[in-house]
Design an enzyme around this catalytic site. Structure first.
Site, PDB file in Angstrom:
ATOM      1  N   LYS A   1       0.878  -1.177   0.000  1.00 38.73           N
ATOM      2  CA  LYS A   1       0.000   0.000   0.000  1.00 38.73           C
ATOM      3  C   LYS A   1       0.915   1.227   0.000  1.00 38.73           C
ATOM      4  O   LYS A   1       0.849   2.098   0.881  1.00 38.73           O
ATOM      5  CB  LYS A   1      -0.922  -0.053   1.229  1.00 38.73           C
ATOM      6  CG  LYS A   1      -2.048   0.956   1.235  1.00 38.73           C
ATOM      7  CD  LYS A   1      -3.111   0.711   0.184  1.00 38.73           C
ATOM      8  CE  LYS A   1      -4.158   1.812   0.200  1.00 38.73           C
ATOM      9  NZ  LYS A   1      -5.038   1.803  -0.979  1.00 38.73           N
TER      10      LYS A   1
ATOM     11  N   ASP B   1      -5.451  -3.143  -2.580  1.00 43.11           N
ATOM     12  CA  ASP B   1      -6.875  -3.065  -2.946  1.00 43.11           C
ATOM     13  C   ASP B   1      -7.075  -3.563  -4.380  1.00 43.11           C
ATOM     14  O   ASP B   1      -8.037  -4.280  -4.674  1.00 43.11           O
ATOM     15  CB  ASP B   1      -7.445  -1.652  -2.754  1.00 43.11           C
ATOM     16  CG  ASP B   1      -6.449  -0.548  -3.024  1.00 43.11           C
ATOM     17  OD1 ASP B   1      -5.267  -0.851  -3.268  1.00 43.11           O
ATOM     18  OD2 ASP B   1      -6.839   0.629  -3.015  1.00 43.11           O
TER      19      ASP B   1
ATOM     20  N   ASP C   1      -6.952 -15.901   2.304  1.00 45.10           N
ATOM     21  CA  ASP C   1      -8.303 -16.422   2.569  1.00 45.10           C
ATOM     22  C   ASP C   1      -9.196 -16.172   1.360  1.00 45.10           C
ATOM     23  O   ASP C   1      -9.986 -17.035   0.963  1.00 45.10           O
ATOM     24  CB  ASP C   1      -8.919 -15.744   3.806  1.00 45.10           C
ATOM     25  CG  ASP C   1      -8.608 -16.493   5.090  1.00 45.10           C
ATOM     26  OD1 ASP C   1      -7.555 -17.169   5.130  1.00 45.10           O
ATOM     27  OD2 ASP C   1      -9.388 -16.401   6.051  1.00 45.10           O
TER      28      ASP C   1
END
Ligand code: NAD
Length: 363
Positions: free
Chosen positions: A192, A224, A252
């Site tokens: 990020k 993102d 996940d």
């Protein structure tokens, strides 16, 4: 070959899925004449209940002395109210840290039998889904200083510190590039860097390390965007390397693309000493004790252990093939939604995989 395996069943579905993984390992022993010594140890909520500590010193000592550690999962609502140093999850963090396990490797591969279980459209899956998430495991937010306090306005505030050093980033970068060299030679580093200083340092060190691997195609991606690209076109990824928190969440997400979180194994390694092999999912307290959990992620973690810790590629491959064959015949646990499946329990799935191992080992 003789090997000592520290086994931590843990909490929730942990004992059920670990029982099946040990069953599979025992079948491998029989088929190949190996001897595995299993050292069953306490950690997590069950350890707290019996000893007052989530990670008893005896458990840590025995893990250090073992050739490898196999773990189910820890945690559950029963222990959520405990002070943070007594919570089951503390056992995992302390174990990873004490064993110096800085690299968590999570392969995400769609098995052809589970194509219809994936939430992705077939047009996307046709392009391929075979990637590995390399997650930094003992730095970042999960290990930084944290505190909850009352601020000057009398309001409660909480903070967690995200810290990474150059050397911590460099060693995980090396792990990712070395792995990519054995695969399709593509590394995507996720950060990020448009907001966080720690990410800007991460990116700078990644760029230094990539110079050593000119054959590897490298790109930076914001976290993102990566979350979106995993669903839009996962075929673009080979090795994703990222920091602790982002890796936890992205892996996940990626696991669901294969049909169920109950399918994905992982291995955690450091520079020396035993590695830790565990499914990526948690203790699933909502289905614990019902014999319906999917044991495949833990069984495939045991297969990774054979390949990477014990240098037993044939034995490892036989377990992986056995899993594919059983699923290919339409057997699946409740979490996997494929058409026309024969639903089986956790223990039945373990039995079916063992039967296939026997057949494959004789072939
Ligand atoms: P979870 O992964 O345990 O469960 C999420 C969902 O996936 C649940 O619906 C569960 O039933 C299902 N699921 C997970 N594994 C499955 C399997 N093998 N077969 C079938 N279904 C499966 O995550 P959670 O509910 O957020 O966490 C539960 C507890 O586990 C918490 O205490 C958490 O701290 C802990 N946890 C432990 C680990 C670990 O030990 N490595 C990792 C993550 C979470």
């Amino acid at each position: 070959m003789n090997k000592k395996i520290a086994v931590i069943s843990g909490d929730g579905i942990g004992p059920e899925i670990v029982t099946e993984a040990v069953k599979v390992l025992t079948r491998i022993e029989e088929a190949f004449g190996h001897h595995f010594e299993y050292d069953f140890l306490l950690a997590g909520g069950s350890a707290f209940d019996q000893t007052g500590l989530p990670l008893p010193s005896e458990t840590l000592q025995h893990c250090k002395e073992a050739d490898s550690v196999l773990l189910g999962a820890v945690g559950g609502p029963k222990w959520d109210g405990l002070e943070k140093h007594l919570r089951p999850e503390r056992a995992l963090l302390d174990l990873r840290s004490a064993l110096g396990l800085y690299a968590n490797i999570r392969p995400v591969k769609l098995m052809s039998a589970l194509r219809s279980a994936s939430p992705l459209k077939s047009a996307i899956l046709e392009k391929g889904l075979d990637l590995v998430v390399v997650r930094e495991l003992i730095g970042g937010l999960y290990f930084g200083e944290r505190k909850t306090y009352v601020n000057s306005k009398g309001e409660t505030e909480a903070q967690d510190l995200l810290v990474y050093s150059e050397s911590e980033i460099r060693r995980i970068a090396e792990t990712a590039f070395r792995l990519a060299m054995q695969r399709r030679k593509i590394v995507t580093s996720v950060d990020k860097a448009n907001v966080l200083d720690s990410s800007r340092l991460w990116r700078r060190i990644m760029h230094q390390v990539k110079e050593k691997y000119p054959e590897v195609k490298y790109n930076d991606m914001l976290v993102d965007n990566c979350a979106m690209q995993l669903i839009h076109d996962p075929s673009q990824f080979d090795v994703i390397v990222t920091e602790n928190l982002f890796g936890d969440i992205l892996s996940d997400e990626a696991s669901m693309l294969t049909g169920s979180i109950g399918m994905i194994p992982s291995m955690s390694t450091g520079s020396e000493g035993p590695g830790l092999y565990e499914p990526i999912h948690g203790s699933a307290p909502d289905i614990a004790g019902q014999n319906i959990a999917n044991p495949v992620a833990t069984i495939l973690s045991a297969a990774m252990m054979l390949r990477f810790a014990f240098d037993m590629p044939r034995e490892s491959q036989i377990i992986e093939t056995a899993v594919e064959k059983v699923l290919g015949k339409g057997y699946a646990t409740a979490d996997i939604h494929i058409e026309g499946k024969t639903q089986v329990s956790c223990s039945h799935m373990g039995d079916l995989i063992c039967e296939e191992i026997t057949v494959l080992a004789k072939a």
